[in-house]
Structures are given as C-alpha cells and as structure tokens.
Design an enzyme around this catalytic site. Structure first.
Site, PDB file in Angstrom:
ATOM      1  N   GLU A 172      -4.171   4.391   6.316  1.00 39.23           N
ATOM      2  CA  GLU A 172      -3.912   4.114   4.897  1.00 39.23           C
ATOM      3  C   GLU A 172      -4.453   5.265   4.042  1.00 39.23           C
ATOM      4  OE1 GLU A 172      -4.769   0.077   3.241  1.00 39.23           O
ATOM      5  OE2 GLU A 172      -6.049   1.202   1.866  1.00 39.23           O
ATOM      6  N   ARG A 181       0.846  -1.219   0.000  1.00 30.72           N
ATOM      7  CA  ARG A 181       0.000   0.000   0.000  1.00 30.72           C
ATOM      8  C   ARG A 181       0.877   1.264   0.000  1.00 30.72           C
ATOM      9  NH1 ARG A 181      -2.645  -4.053  -0.617  1.00 30.72           N
ATOM     10  NH2 ARG A 181      -4.473  -4.668   0.590  1.00 30.72           N
ATOM     11  N   SER A 237     -10.645   0.450   3.908  1.00 27.70           N
ATOM     12  CA  SER A 237      -9.796   0.262   5.095  1.00 27.70           C
ATOM     13  C   SER A 237      -9.207   1.601   5.507  1.00 27.70           C
ATOM     14  CB  SER A 237      -8.636  -0.687   4.780  1.00 27.70           C
ATOM     15  OG  SER A 237      -9.135  -1.890   4.273  1.00 27.70           O
TER      16      SER A 237
HETATM   17  P1  FAD Z   1      -8.517   9.542  -4.604  1.00 29.92           P
HETATM   18  O1  FAD Z   1      -9.118   9.245  -3.268  1.00 29.92           O
HETATM   19  O2  FAD Z   1      -9.201  10.530  -5.461  1.00 29.92           O
HETATM   20  O3  FAD Z   1      -7.007   9.977  -4.403  1.00 29.92           O
HETATM   21  C1  FAD Z   1      -6.156   9.273  -3.537  1.00 29.92           C
HETATM   22  C2  FAD Z   1      -4.791   9.963  -3.542  1.00 29.92           C
HETATM   23  O4  FAD Z   1      -4.195   9.814  -4.820  1.00 29.92           O
HETATM   24  C3  FAD Z   1      -4.880  11.459  -3.289  1.00 29.92           C
HETATM   25  O5  FAD Z   1      -3.782  11.852  -2.523  1.00 29.92           O
HETATM   26  C4  FAD Z   1      -4.806  12.077  -4.672  1.00 29.92           C
HETATM   27  O6  FAD Z   1      -4.225  13.363  -4.675  1.00 29.92           O
HETATM   28  C5  FAD Z   1      -3.919  11.087  -5.406  1.00 29.92           C
HETATM   29  N1  FAD Z   1      -4.237  10.950  -6.828  1.00 29.92           N
HETATM   30  C6  FAD Z   1      -5.404  10.499  -7.352  1.00 29.92           C
HETATM   31  N2  FAD Z   1      -5.327  10.474  -8.694  1.00 29.92           N
HETATM   32  C7  FAD Z   1      -4.091  10.923  -9.022  1.00 29.92           C
HETATM   33  C8  FAD Z   1      -3.416  11.154 -10.252  1.00 29.92           C
HETATM   34  N3  FAD Z   1      -3.990  10.897 -11.436  1.00 29.92           N
HETATM   35  N4  FAD Z   1      -2.154  11.640 -10.204  1.00 29.92           N
HETATM   36  C9  FAD Z   1      -1.548  11.897  -9.011  1.00 29.92           C
HETATM   37  N5  FAD Z   1      -2.140  11.721  -7.821  1.00 29.92           N
HETATM   38  C10 FAD Z   1      -3.396  11.233  -7.823  1.00 29.92           C
HETATM   39  N6  FAD Z   1      -7.813   0.087  -1.842  1.00 29.92           N
HETATM   40  C11 FAD Z   1      -7.070  -1.040  -2.043  1.00 29.92           C
HETATM   41  O7  FAD Z   1      -5.850  -0.942  -2.236  1.00 29.92           O
HETATM   42  N7  FAD Z   1      -7.646  -2.266  -2.050  1.00 29.92           N
HETATM   43  C12 FAD Z   1      -8.962  -2.458  -1.859  1.00 29.92           C
HETATM   44  O8  FAD Z   1      -9.441  -3.574  -1.876  1.00 29.92           O
HETATM   45  C13 FAD Z   1      -9.766  -1.304  -1.616  1.00 29.92           C
HETATM   46  N8  FAD Z   1     -11.096  -1.427  -1.370  1.00 29.92           N
HETATM   47  C14 FAD Z   1     -11.839  -0.331  -1.102  1.00 29.92           C
HETATM   48  C15 FAD Z   1     -13.199  -0.494  -0.822  1.00 29.92           C
HETATM   49  C16 FAD Z   1     -13.998   0.607  -0.546  1.00 29.92           C
HETATM   50  C17 FAD Z   1     -15.457   0.407  -0.238  1.00 29.92           C
HETATM   51  C18 FAD Z   1     -13.437   1.914  -0.589  1.00 29.92           C
HETATM   52  C19 FAD Z   1     -14.293   3.110  -0.355  1.00 29.92           C
HETATM   53  C20 FAD Z   1     -12.086   2.080  -0.860  1.00 29.92           C
HETATM   54  C21 FAD Z   1     -11.269   0.961  -1.110  1.00 29.92           C
HETATM   55  N9  FAD Z   1      -9.894   1.086  -1.384  1.00 29.92           N
HETATM   56  C22 FAD Z   1      -9.142  -0.030  -1.626  1.00 29.92           C
HETATM   57  C23 FAD Z   1      -9.255   2.416  -1.379  1.00 29.92           C
HETATM   58  C24 FAD Z   1      -9.386   3.164  -2.732  1.00 29.92           C
HETATM   59  O9  FAD Z   1     -10.472   2.701  -3.468  1.00 29.92           O
HETATM   60  C25 FAD Z   1      -8.127   3.033  -3.581  1.00 29.92           C
HETATM   61  O10 FAD Z   1      -7.014   3.536  -2.893  1.00 29.92           O
HETATM   62  C26 FAD Z   1      -8.253   3.797  -4.909  1.00 29.92           C
HETATM   63  O11 FAD Z   1      -7.132   3.547  -5.710  1.00 29.92           O
HETATM   64  C27 FAD Z   1      -8.414   5.306  -4.737  1.00 29.92           C
HETATM   65  O12 FAD Z   1      -8.747   5.852  -5.993  1.00 29.92           O
HETATM   66  P2  FAD Z   1      -9.383   7.288  -6.132  1.00 29.92           P
HETATM   67  O13 FAD Z   1      -9.407   7.626  -7.574  1.00 29.92           O
HETATM   68  O14 FAD Z   1     -10.682   7.338  -5.428  1.00 29.92           O
HETATM   69  O15 FAD Z   1      -8.301   8.173  -5.382  1.00 29.92           O
HETATM   70  P1  NAP Z   2     -10.193 -10.641   5.065  1.00 27.46           P
HETATM   71  O1  NAP Z   2     -10.321 -11.612   3.957  1.00 27.46           O
HETATM   72  O2  NAP Z   2     -11.204 -10.613   6.147  1.00 27.46           O
HETATM   73  O3  NAP Z   2      -8.752 -10.792   5.716  1.00 27.46           O
HETATM   74  C1  NAP Z   2      -8.350  -9.895   6.770  1.00 27.46           C
HETATM   75  C2  NAP Z   2      -6.936  -9.456   6.496  1.00 27.46           C
HETATM   76  O4  NAP Z   2      -6.098 -10.597   6.553  1.00 27.46           O
HETATM   77  C3  NAP Z   2      -6.800  -8.841   5.136  1.00 27.46           C
HETATM   78  O5  NAP Z   2      -6.631  -7.485   5.291  1.00 27.46           O
HETATM   79  C4  NAP Z   2      -5.632  -9.568   4.489  1.00 27.46           C
HETATM   80  O6  NAP Z   2      -4.502  -8.728   4.282  1.00 27.46           O
HETATM   81  C5  NAP Z   2      -5.230 -10.645   5.468  1.00 27.46           C
HETATM   82  N1  NAP Z   2      -5.327 -11.965   4.811  1.00 27.46           N
HETATM   83  C6  NAP Z   2      -6.427 -12.755   4.676  1.00 27.46           C
HETATM   84  N2  NAP Z   2      -6.102 -13.908   4.053  1.00 27.46           N
HETATM   85  C7  NAP Z   2      -4.786 -13.843   3.788  1.00 27.46           C
HETATM   86  C8  NAP Z   2      -3.868 -14.731   3.164  1.00 27.46           C
HETATM   87  N3  NAP Z   2      -4.244 -15.914   2.713  1.00 27.46           N
HETATM   88  N4  NAP Z   2      -2.593 -14.319   3.042  1.00 27.46           N
HETATM   89  C9  NAP Z   2      -2.197 -13.116   3.489  1.00 27.46           C
HETATM   90  N5  NAP Z   2      -3.009 -12.242   4.097  1.00 27.46           N
HETATM   91  C10 NAP Z   2      -4.293 -12.601   4.256  1.00 27.46           C
HETATM   92  O7  NAP Z   2     -10.062  -9.179   4.436  1.00 27.46           O
HETATM   93  P2  NAP Z   2     -11.181  -8.167   3.942  1.00 27.46           P
HETATM   94  O8  NAP Z   2     -11.121  -6.986   4.819  1.00 27.46           O
HETATM   95  O9  NAP Z   2     -12.471  -8.846   3.690  1.00 27.46           O
HETATM   96  O10 NAP Z   2     -10.562  -7.714   2.554  1.00 27.46           O
HETATM   97  C11 NAP Z   2     -10.338  -8.634   1.517  1.00 27.46           C
HETATM   98  C12 NAP Z   2      -9.273  -8.092   0.594  1.00 27.46           C
HETATM   99  O11 NAP Z   2      -9.692  -6.838   0.050  1.00 27.46           O
HETATM  100  C13 NAP Z   2      -7.959  -7.821   1.344  1.00 27.46           C
HETATM  101  O12 NAP Z   2      -6.904  -8.155   0.496  1.00 27.46           O
HETATM  102  C14 NAP Z   2      -7.996  -6.346   1.611  1.00 27.46           C
HETATM  103  O13 NAP Z   2      -6.719  -5.745   1.606  1.00 27.46           O
HETATM  104  C15 NAP Z   2      -8.821  -5.811   0.426  1.00 27.46           C
HETATM  105  N6  NAP Z   2      -9.567  -4.618   0.846  1.00 27.46           N
HETATM  106  C16 NAP Z   2      -8.883  -3.461   0.944  1.00 27.46           C
HETATM  107  C17 NAP Z   2      -9.532  -2.296   1.310  1.00 27.46           C
HETATM  108  C18 NAP Z   2      -8.801  -0.987   1.335  1.00 27.46           C
HETATM  109  O14 NAP Z   2      -9.424   0.054   1.443  1.00 27.46           O
HETATM  110  N7  NAP Z   2      -7.494  -0.999   1.259  1.00 27.46           N
HETATM  111  C19 NAP Z   2     -10.890  -2.320   1.599  1.00 27.46           C
HETATM  112  C20 NAP Z   2     -11.547  -3.542   1.524  1.00 27.46           C
HETATM  113  C21 NAP Z   2     -10.873  -4.699   1.142  1.00 27.46           C
HETATM  114  P3  NAP Z   2      -4.305  -7.779   2.998  1.00 27.46           P
HETATM  115  O15 NAP Z   2      -5.152  -6.604   3.264  1.00 27.46           O
HETATM  116  O16 NAP Z   2      -2.862  -7.500   3.063  1.00 27.46           O
HETATM  117  O17 NAP Z   2      -4.702  -8.530   1.781  1.00 27.46           O
END
Ligand code: FAD
Ligand code: NAP
Length: 334
Positions: A330, A160, A234
């Site tokens: 994050e 991340r 998250s």
């Molecule tokens: P924004 O929120 O608009 O921007 C985020 C940052 O990036 C800001 O600092 C902005 O200035 C910068 N930025 C955006 N676009 C650009 C650009 N073109 N150039 C330079 N800087 C830029 N994230 C995960 O990694 N895994 C997940 O599974 C995941 N699940 C999610 C589930 C939900 C329900 C929600 C709400 C979020 C989740 N996220 C997850 C977080 C998010 O969706 C991601 O980080 C996504 O990439 C953000 O995209 P955005 O366009 O909305 O970014």
């Molecule tokens: P989950 O399956 O309930 O698992 C909880 C956490 O344990 C996750 O965050 C994941 O880490 C870790 N995990 C589970 N199984 C694993 C494996 N086999 N090996 C290594 N790590 C493991 O998680 P969840 O919250 O429902 O999310 C599912 C996936 O979507 C995750 O990968 C999570 O990162 C992603 N997600 C991200 C966001 C966001 O905003 N960043 C929001 C929703 C979901 P990791 O997170 O490192 O994968």
C-alpha cells in the site's frame, strides 16, 4: 545542478536515511509557480511522509507541502463546503470538523499525514473513506504550470486507490481539497471495535465526538506510534479475492477471516494472512513486523529502505506459498 545534500530522515515516518537535492517548503500556490519557473527537475511531493518507503537517494527536488487554511466556502441548512489547504494535518482537520459540529470524517481520526495526500490513496478506516465527503480538489500540473480542478468522478477513487496513484502519478501537486461535511451527521459505527468501545464507555447515544474519541482510543491501544517505533501503518493492502479463492483457503484453514465486498468478491485481512504464515512479530535485522499488528512493518533502528523491501518480499513470498495470494504494498516505494 544542486548536489544531493538534503537529508530526508526527518521527513518520513519510517525514518529512512536518504538524500535529495533539496527540500523546498511551499506555503501557497504562488510558491509552487515560483519553483516551476526555476525549472528544477525532477520534482517530487511530500506531505507528512507517513505513506512512503524511501529505498534510495532521491535525485530530485522535493516540495514539502505547507499550504494551510480551513475555510467554509459555502453552506446551507444541511451541509458545509469546506476548502482545506493540502498542507493541513489530517487529524487536526478531523478535530476542526468536530468542533464545528460537522460530521463525516470522525471515523478517520488520528490518521497521520496531510490533507493533500488523503485523496492519493483515498484514505479509509473503520468503514469510512474520504471519498464519502470529497467534493473536489485543486492541483497544479508540475510540467505545464496550469491549475486544474478534479471532481469526484475524475479521481477514480477505489479501495486505497485513486487516479493520483495510477494514471497521473507524480504529475500534479494537490494544493487544496474541498470537502462537503454534514450538519446532521449519520454515524457509522458498524465496525465491531467502535461499538464495543462505545459500550465499554457506556455511551448510549453517541455524537461525532464520541465516535472520534472511541477511534482514537482503539488506535492508540493497537497501533505503534511512528514517533516511538518508526512505521508507515499498513504496509500491504488487504487483498480482495474471488469467493472461490476464499473457499479453497477455507478447506485448509477453516478459521480464515473475510468480509464481503460484493456478491463475488471478499476481502481477507492481510494481517490474518501474515500472522498465519508465521510472520507476526518476526524480525529481519532492524526490519520487523510489529508484535501486536502483523500488517505494520516497523524499523527498529537502522534498517535501510532496501532491507525493509527485502523483508516485505520475504513476507509476500511466504504468504503466496501458503495461501496463493500475492500481497501488494500500500505504501509508495520511492
Ligand atoms: P506522504 O507519505 O507524504 O505522501 C504519500 C504519497 O502522496 C507520496 O507519493 C507523495 O508524493 C504524494 N503526495 C503527498 N502530498 C501530495 C500532494 N499535496 N499532491 C500530490 N501528491 C502528494 N492510511 C489510511 O488510509 N488509513 C489509515 O487508517 C491509516 N493509518 C495509518 C496509521 C499509521 C500509524 C501510519 C504511519 C500511517 C497510516 N496510514 C493510514 C497511511 C498514511 O497516514 C496515509 O496514507 C496519509 O494520507 C499519508 O499522508 P502523508 O501526508 O504522510 O503522505
Ligand atoms: P481490524 O479492526 O483489526 O480489522 C482487520 C481488517 O479487517 C481491517 O483491515 C478491515 O479492513 C477489516 N475489517 C474489520 N472489520 C470489518 C468490517 N466490519 N467490515 C469490513 N471490513 C472489516 O483493523 P485494524 O488494523 O485495527 O485497523 C482498523 C481500521 O484502521 C481499518 O479500517 C484499517 O484499514 C485502518 N488502518 C489503516 C492503516 C493504513 O496504513 N492504511 C493503518 C492502521 C489502521 P479495512 O482495512 O478495509 O477497513
């Protein structure tokens, strides 16, 4: 100078109310250059607003990335190099790859936001990170007005993390991202939930489409939809700690969950720590942790950015007191 007059509430999925000088949509690189010659300072970039927490009015002009286009620019028998406009919706890109038989990001289905933000925090889910298919990106330096290509090794992708969240934060607008997708995809169903869902659906030989659908179903059953309950996914990163830290927690909490990162480090799900510190489903005014997912902070209506932040701090302190681990946000705090 333009007064603070544009409202940002519709531009962020946490639905935080705040003003900025103006929101300027950019549809092409030329639009970005046209803005730069106007010398509007400071500039900030927004995509889908799904990974920011706005805590105050923004004394800035905000570029809303709307640069579109998905195009195969090179291919051979094994791979296709695809150039994607940074303003494309990430999930629509996932669907596009599936409809073209290209594998690599099926596990990343339904992640909100734009393609340009994907390299920012090296988005990941279900054991896959965007860096695994990342080839390069084009960006424009917001001060110099020059274009630059970043290759994978330049981006310093981590868990991340990337250079864009750290050393060069705020310096560039990413305009295009190039991904190398596979024509002979190897599926990654190692995360338990995917295998379980495929078994439930009696899918024996899954395709990339089956995996994407499994991920979509799992996510829809677990995660709050920001259109219904505002959130940014998250809120904190999962902490990666030394095995000694895990062992000392295990003495008092034998049920602690962990996943190995390497020989010395393990990842502990932040959701587990928050839940076991007693914060799952807790409400603090309109700021809360979601009742089904302790890692997702939600806005039940009119929470302000500062209220969200002080609730986040209560959680950080509570988790640290109980487990000795300080959670790190994050989301990008604006
Ligand atoms: P924004 O929120 O608009 O921007 C985020 C940052 O990036 C800001 O600092 C902005 O200035 C910068 N930025 C955006 N676009 C650009 C650009 N073109 N150039 C330079 N800087 C830029 N994230 C995960 O990694 N895994 C997940 O599974 C995941 N699940 C999610 C589930 C939900 C329900 C929600 C709400 C979020 C989740 N996220 C997850 C977080 C998010 O969706 C991601 O980080 C996504 O990439 C953000 O995209 P955005 O366009 O909305 O970014
Ligand atoms: P989950 O399956 O309930 O698992 C909880 C956490 O344990 C996750 O965050 C994941 O880490 C870790 N995990 C589970 N199984 C694993 C494996 N086999 N090996 C290594 N790590 C493991 O998680 P969840 O919250 O429902 O999310 C599912 C996936 O979507 C995750 O990968 C999570 O990162 C992603 N997600 C991200 C966001 C966001 O905003 N960043 C929001 C929703 C979901 P990791 O997170 O490192 O994968």
């Amino acid at each position: 100078m333009t007064p603070l007059r544009s409202e940002l509430r519709d531009f962020n999925t946490m639905r935080m109310q705040a003003k900025c000088r103006s929101v300027i949509p950019v549809f092409s690189e030329q639009d970005v250059f046209d803005v730069l010659v106007q010398e509007l300072h400071p500039l900030k970039i927004i995509g889908g607003g799904s990974n920011i927490l706005i805590t105050k009015d923004q004394d800035a002009y905000i570029l809303k990335n709307e640069i579109k286009g998905i195009e195969i620019i090179d291919e051979d028998g094994d791979n296709a190099l695809v150039k994607v406009g940074a303003g494309e919706n990430w999930h629509l890109l996932v669907l596009w790859t599936i409809s073209h038989g290209l594998g690599g990001i099926e596990n990343l289905a339904l992640i909100p936001g734009c393609v340009g933000a994907a390299p920012m925090q090296n988005i990941g889910a279900y054991g896959v990170e965007q860096e695994s298919v990342f080839h390069s990106l084009q960006a424009i330096d917001l001060v110099e007005g020059t274009t630059k290509t970043f290759y994978k090794e330049d981006c310093k992708f981590g868990y991340r993390e990337s250079i864009f969240k750290n050393e060069v934060k705020g310096k560039y607008i990413i305009t295009h991202v190039n991904y190398l997708f596979s024509k002979h995809p190897k599926l990654n169903t190692s995360y338990g939930a995917i295998n379980q869902k495929l078994q439930e659906k009696q899918v024996d030989n899954p395709t990339i489409e089956d995996v994407a659908h499994a991920v979509i179903e799992i996510r829809q059953s677990k995660l709050p939809d920001p259109k219904i309950i505002p959130n940014t996914g998250s809120f904190f990163k999962n902490p990666v700690v030394g095995i000694d830290v895990l062992e000392s927690i295990k003495v008092r909490f034998p049920s602690v969950v962990s996943y190995p990162v390497d020989e010395k480090m393990v990842k502990i799900p932040a959701a587990w720590l928050i839940q076991h510190a007693g914060y799952k489903g807790m409400r603090h005014g309109d700021a809360a942790t979601h009742e089904n997912h302790a890692l997702v902070l939600v806005n039940h209506g009119n929470a302000t950015g500062n209220e969200m932040l002080s609730f986040a701090e209560i959680i950080q302190n509570g988790v640290e007191d109980k487990f000795g681990i300080r959670l790190v946000p994050e989301v990008n705090i604006w």
